[in-house]
Design a protein around this motif. Structure first.
Motif, PDB file in Angstrom:
ATOM      1  N   SER A   1       0.841  -1.181   0.000  1.00  0.00           N
ATOM      2  CA  SER A   1       0.000   0.000   0.000  1.00  0.00           C
ATOM      3  C   SER A   1       0.876   1.230   0.000  1.00  0.00           C
ATOM      4  O   SER A   1       1.949   1.274   0.596  1.00  0.00           O
TER       5      SER A   1
ATOM      6  N   ASP B   1      -0.303   4.314   0.780  1.00  0.00           N
ATOM      7  CA  ASP B   1      -1.059   5.405   1.381  1.00  0.00           C
ATOM      8  C   ASP B   1      -0.264   6.145   2.452  1.00  0.00           C
ATOM      9  O   ASP B   1      -0.733   7.099   3.029  1.00  0.00           O
ATOM     10  N   THR B   2       0.950   5.693   2.732  1.00  0.00           N
ATOM     11  CA  THR B   2       1.843   6.482   3.566  1.00  0.00           C
ATOM     12  C   THR B   2       3.097   6.728   2.759  1.00  0.00           C
ATOM     13  O   THR B   2       3.262   6.184   1.666  1.00  0.00           O
TER      14      THR B   2
ATOM     15  N   GLY C   1       0.085  -2.461   7.085  1.00  0.00           N
ATOM     16  CA  GLY C   1      -0.953  -1.586   7.625  1.00  0.00           C
ATOM     17  C   GLY C   1      -0.401  -0.411   8.413  1.00  0.00           C
ATOM     18  O   GLY C   1      -0.945  -0.023   9.443  1.00  0.00           O
TER      19      GLY C   1
ATOM     20  N   SER D   1      -0.537   2.694   7.894  1.00  0.00           N
ATOM     21  CA  SER D   1      -1.368   3.896   8.004  1.00  0.00           C
ATOM     22  C   SER D   1      -2.261   3.845   9.242  1.00  0.00           C
ATOM     23  O   SER D   1      -2.692   4.871   9.744  1.00  0.00           O
ATOM     24  N   SER D   2      -2.536   2.633   9.748  1.00  0.00           N
ATOM     25  CA  SER D   2      -3.370   2.566  10.947  1.00  0.00           C
ATOM     26  C   SER D   2      -2.531   2.236  12.184  1.00  0.00           C
ATOM     27  O   SER D   2      -3.051   1.869  13.223  1.00  0.00           O
ATOM     28  N   ASP D   3      -1.221   2.342  12.050  1.00  0.00           N
ATOM     29  CA  ASP D   3      -0.333   2.042  13.177  1.00  0.00           C
ATOM     30  C   ASP D   3       0.486   3.304  13.425  1.00  0.00           C
ATOM     31  O   ASP D   3       1.681   3.364  13.165  1.00  0.00           O
ATOM     32  N   ARG D   4      -0.197   4.339  13.923  1.00  0.00           N
ATOM     33  CA  ARG D   4       0.386   5.676  13.964  1.00  0.00           C
ATOM     34  C   ARG D   4       1.737   5.733  14.668  1.00  0.00           C
ATOM     35  O   ARG D   4       2.639   6.424  14.258  1.00  0.00           O
TER      36      ARG D   4
END
Lengths: 483, 402
Positions: A8, A10-11, A18, A20-23
């Motif tokens: 992905s 998205d970052t 994942g 982007s959901s693991d800030r």
């Protein structure tokens, strides 16, 4: 948790974990990122940073998506965090926890051991890029330059892989270790890389090929054994790294093979049949086979040192605790616990090299080294086929495992390449016959002139049989930036 | 059955025995001993998973044998020091028809072959083109895309309703190159109750995405009266989800060489790949001269897709010849007419070995363009058929019409 195969974007950091959901981890990595880019930018000469290099990048860890080729400037290479797909219900394959569910988090009691293994593995990755930083200046072709840069960017990605594990699973000290990976530097007086072989220079392209053949193959064996780890994220990371590592093996094997090919072709053309007629052969602008054997002796023996002590309780513990397995653990037909097994280890007793049975658990390093030797010997046979096919009477050989060792039971003794123990005086007298001398190095260095014309190769190396990504012979693998 | 059989083999002279293919093969069809890595013909199902993971290229080797029973055994392969020559395979009429390779007719392959017929021979990709990914998603395994936007790009006054539709793949990989197509299957069934056949649409965005780095993909779709798929696409609302297959097409591609010159001839939505090429170039070389020339035909300016944005592309990058066939009070002008007007330029490009020609649009344009090239070539003392054969063989002549 789904099984993300796809990368992905998205970052800022391409990943299939994942992010982007693991800030928290994303933030830590984004903090680390500028230091990495800075390290890279200072390392590689500027005109290569600006050049367009035909590189392969993964868009997915699925077999169909991980080898996409295109021109890219190296600093724009999409370094990212890629893990092989999670195997459902994976169990720990060996040791006292065999059969238990693989760990998705670090088990507290093994935290330090795991961290150390990851840091050591991580330290080798930037180390090798540092060792190879100036090779682009003497690339024997654009094809070889591209292969060098591919190896470099992937070693860079392997550093990312280890840094991700440190930052995700080891908290504050993991972040500190990640920072230190960018502080240590190959050959540095104050803060050298952790393993000796990664502080040696890679002064020329034959050294580079030997390094990728022998030393990166140690890396491959280490990754294979970490891929068995009960700590699942480490296993998945290493499994994906192995697909990239195969390219490094390829560069080494074909690089040495093409060097040999150029030599035997030049000898045949000039009507030279004696491979030891070194002066005349060197006049042809190629590297004589005896010198290639010396380079092989050097790199092979340095690589054997990377496996550590033959008998080791650390290795036994790592295996027993399910942290690190053996090469192809799943295909070995035994109980995978080794509590009652023995393994034969060579050792020095009363001035003689003897075979001894020791508890198999303590001989894990030795076992991996034996697997390595078997794996490394295959290429020697294929190189010898090239020599035989050209009708030259010469055969390369791996020296004895006791030859020229700095670590382990053989370190205190001297042997010749056949493994016969010799005195210090004899060693001093003969070492130059077996290992590259300064004069050999000077000769090889004299051949290291760049050849930047697409489809052309320096005198000492033959063109490859197949292009990267099936490209034609005159393909411009690197569009050099001319400042 | 006695059909010829295409067997997967590995070149032992190139292979470095890294066993990555063996680890990757989902069928456990690959194994090794101390000598070679070999493929079990009875297990290999041609899934191709092993091809991209091979670092050497030794994996992509095939031998056609008389039948599956005559395939090289594992023992044969273990004994090889080099690959055997491809032997002559005698195929009888009947067995060829029943051959395992021809059992299934791939509708996409048929569509593409039909579209590329105008090139007059087997098309080849430019030598420096990036290697395309094809068939990543198929009918059995399509990828779901979300519509990010659907904009009319012809003016409201025009009777042509052409749409710019942007698709986003929700983080799934969709590695598409400029010039490639995607397949869209309209939901529902036809009058006979059969599922609709896929329709191919050439992407109009460059490889790194409609928005650079976002890997979204745009399509250029004209609403056709009674067209099931075009109406389905043109009516999609933002946020709608659709099934996409592909990417498809391995030859109509952009050379990576930034000095390659492009001669692009298109009509209507045939502009889609040209837009992708132009944007890719623009992103690669910036405002530097792009060496691109375009002949673009439409009925009127307000029915010419992307009329506004196209006019903003600097002419240093792209020399534009916009040609209209239905302007009031003007004689009809077609792309081939303008090519003849600009014949010095076209001739000069034809003589330059770094020129690549792309033709895309309605089938009807082919004859006229062909005639223009024939005339121009004649004026250079060349035969167009011979010249186009050379260019096609070189990967420099590409046609996609429908």
């Amino acid at each position: 948790m789904s099984a993300p195969l796809d990368v992905s974007y998205d970052t800022k950091i391409p990943n299939n974990v994942g992010l982007s959901s693991d800030r928290k981890v994303l933030k830590a990595l984004e903090k680390w990122h500028p230091g990495y880019i800075d390290w890279w930018n200072k390392l590689i000469p500027q005109n290569f940073q600006e050049s367009m290099v035909y590189l392969r990048t993964a868009v997915s860890v699925d077999p169909k998506g991980w080898a996409k080729f295109d021109y890219v400037k190296m600093p724009d290479y999409r370094w990212g965090v890629l893990l092989a797909p999670q195997v459902e219900d994976r169990v720990i394959p060996m040791g006292e926890h065999k059969g238990e569910k693989a760990w998705q988090e670090v088990p507290g009691e093994y935290r330090n051991m795991l961290k150390r293994l990851i840091v050591i593995q991580g330290d080798t990755e930037p180390g090798s890029v540092e060792q190879q930083r100036f090779l682009g200046l003497t690339a024997p072709s654009l094809y070889d330059m591209r292969n060098l840069f591919q190896v470099n960017v992937e070693e860079g990605r392997h550093l990312w892989a280890m840094v991700y594990l440190l930052q995700k699973y080891f908290g504050k000290d993991g972040r500190e270790e990640a920072d230190d990976l960018l502080v240590r530097s190959s050959g540095s007086e104050e803060a050298p890389r952790m393993l000796g072989a990664f502080n040696e220079e890679t002064p020329d392209w034959l050294s580079f090929f030997m390094f990728t053949y022998f030393t990166d193959r140690d890396g491959k064996m280490q990754l294979e054994s970490l891929a068995q780890s009960g700590f699942d994220p480490l296993s998945r990371t290493c499994r994906f790294m192995l697909t990239e590592e195969a390219h490094h093996m390829f560069v080494g094997e074909t690089g040495v093979g093409r060097t040999i090919q150029a030599t035997v072709e030049a000898m045949n053309k000039a009507g030279i049949t004696d491979p030891y007629d070194i002066g005349k052969i060197r006049d042809l602008g190629v590297i004589d086979l005896p010198t290639i054997q010396k380079k092989l002796n050097l790199h092979y023996s340095l690589s054997l040192d990377l496996f550590g002590q033959e008998v080791s309780t650390n290795a036994a513990n790592a295996f027993n605790h399910g942290i690190k397995g053996r090469y192809m653990e799943m295909r070995i037909d035994d109980d995978h616990q080794l509590q009652n097994d023995t393994y034969v280890v060579r050792s020095v007793v009363d001035g003689k090299i003897v075979a001894q049975e020791v508890p198999a658990l303590t001989a894990i390093n030795m076992r991996l080294r034996d697997d390595y030797i078997r794996d490394a010997s295959g290429g020697i046979g294929r190189w010898n086929k090239l020599i035989a096919k050209a009708g030259v009477e010469f055969a390369l050989a791996l020296p004895h495992e006791a030859f020229h060792r700095q670590i382990g039971v053989f370190a205190p003794i001297n042997t010749d390449p056949a493994g016969d123990i010799i005195s210090n005086e004899e060693w001093e007298k003969r070492a130059g016959d077996w290992l590259p001398t300064l004069a050999d190095g000077d000769y090889i260095t004299s051949l290291m002139v760049p050849c930047y014309e697409a489809g052309k190769y320096a005198s000492w190396i033959a063109p490859p049989k197949v292009g990267i990504d099936n490209k034609p012979g005159d393909f411009e693998y690197v569009k050099l930036h001319m400042a | 059955m006695n059909a010829p059989f295409k067997q997967h083999v590995i070149d032992p002279e190139i292979c470095i025995r890294c066993y990555t293919c063996e680890m990757t093969c989902p069928e456990q069809a690959i194994e090794h001993n101390d000598d070679n890595v070999v493929v079990d013909a009875s297990k290999c199902n041609f899934c191709m998973d092993c091809i991209p993971v091979c670092p050497t290229g030794s994996i992509d080797e095939w031998r056609v044998v008389g039948s599956k029973d005559e395939a090289y055994s594992l023992e044969d392969q273990y004994s090889w020091e080099e690959l055997p020559e491809q032997g002559e395979v005698v195929v009888s009429e009947t067995s060829a028809k029943g051959g395992a390779q021809t059992d299934e007719i791939d509708p996409v392959a048929v569509l593409l072959a039909e579209a590329q017929k105008g090139a007059g021979g087997k098309a080849k990709a430019p030598a420096t083109a990036a290697k395309p990914t094809i068939n990543l998603y198929n009918l059995g395994n399509p990828v779901e895309a979300v519509v990010q936007g659907n904009y009319r790009i012809t003016s409201e006054s025009s009777d042509a309703d052409t749409r710019h539709i942007i698709l986003e793949f929700q983080g799934k990989p969709f590695p598409v190159l400029e010039g490639q197509s995607v397949g869209i299957i309209a939901p529902g069934t036809d009058a006979q109750g059969k599922a609709h056949l896929p329709r191919l649409y050439s992407v109009s965005s460059p490889r790194d995405g409609e928005r650079a780095g976002y890997h979204n993909v745009s399509l250029t779709v004209k609403r056709e009266e009674g067209g099931v798929c075009s109406n389905y696409l043109c009516d999609l609302e933002k946020g709608a989800k659709i099934n996409v297959t592909g990417p498809f097409g391995a030859t109509f591609l952009l050379p990576s060489d930034p000095d390659a010159r492009l001669l692009m001839i298109c009509t209507g939505t045939g502009a889609a790949p040209m837009r992708a090429f132009t944007m890719a170039r623009q992103r690669a070389v910036g405002e530097k001269s792009g060496g691109m020339v375009m002949f673009f035909g439409a009925r009127t300016p307000d029915s010419l897709p992307y009329f506004g944005p196209l006019n903003k592309v600097p002419s240093d990058l792209l020399q534009k010849h916009l040609v209209y066939s239905r302007l009031p009070d003007q004689p009809k002008e077609y792309v081939q007419d303008r090519m003849l007007v600009e014949q010095d330029l076209v001739a000069e490009m034809l003589q330059d070995p770094s020129t690549y020609i792309y033709i895309c649009g309605m089938k009807e344009m082919e004859d006229g363009v062909e005639r223009a090239f024939t005339n121009i070539a004649e004026s250079m003392g060349e035969q167009w058929t011979a010249l186009s054969d050379v260019m096609r063989e070189d990967g420099r002549f590409h046609v996609e019409t429908y």
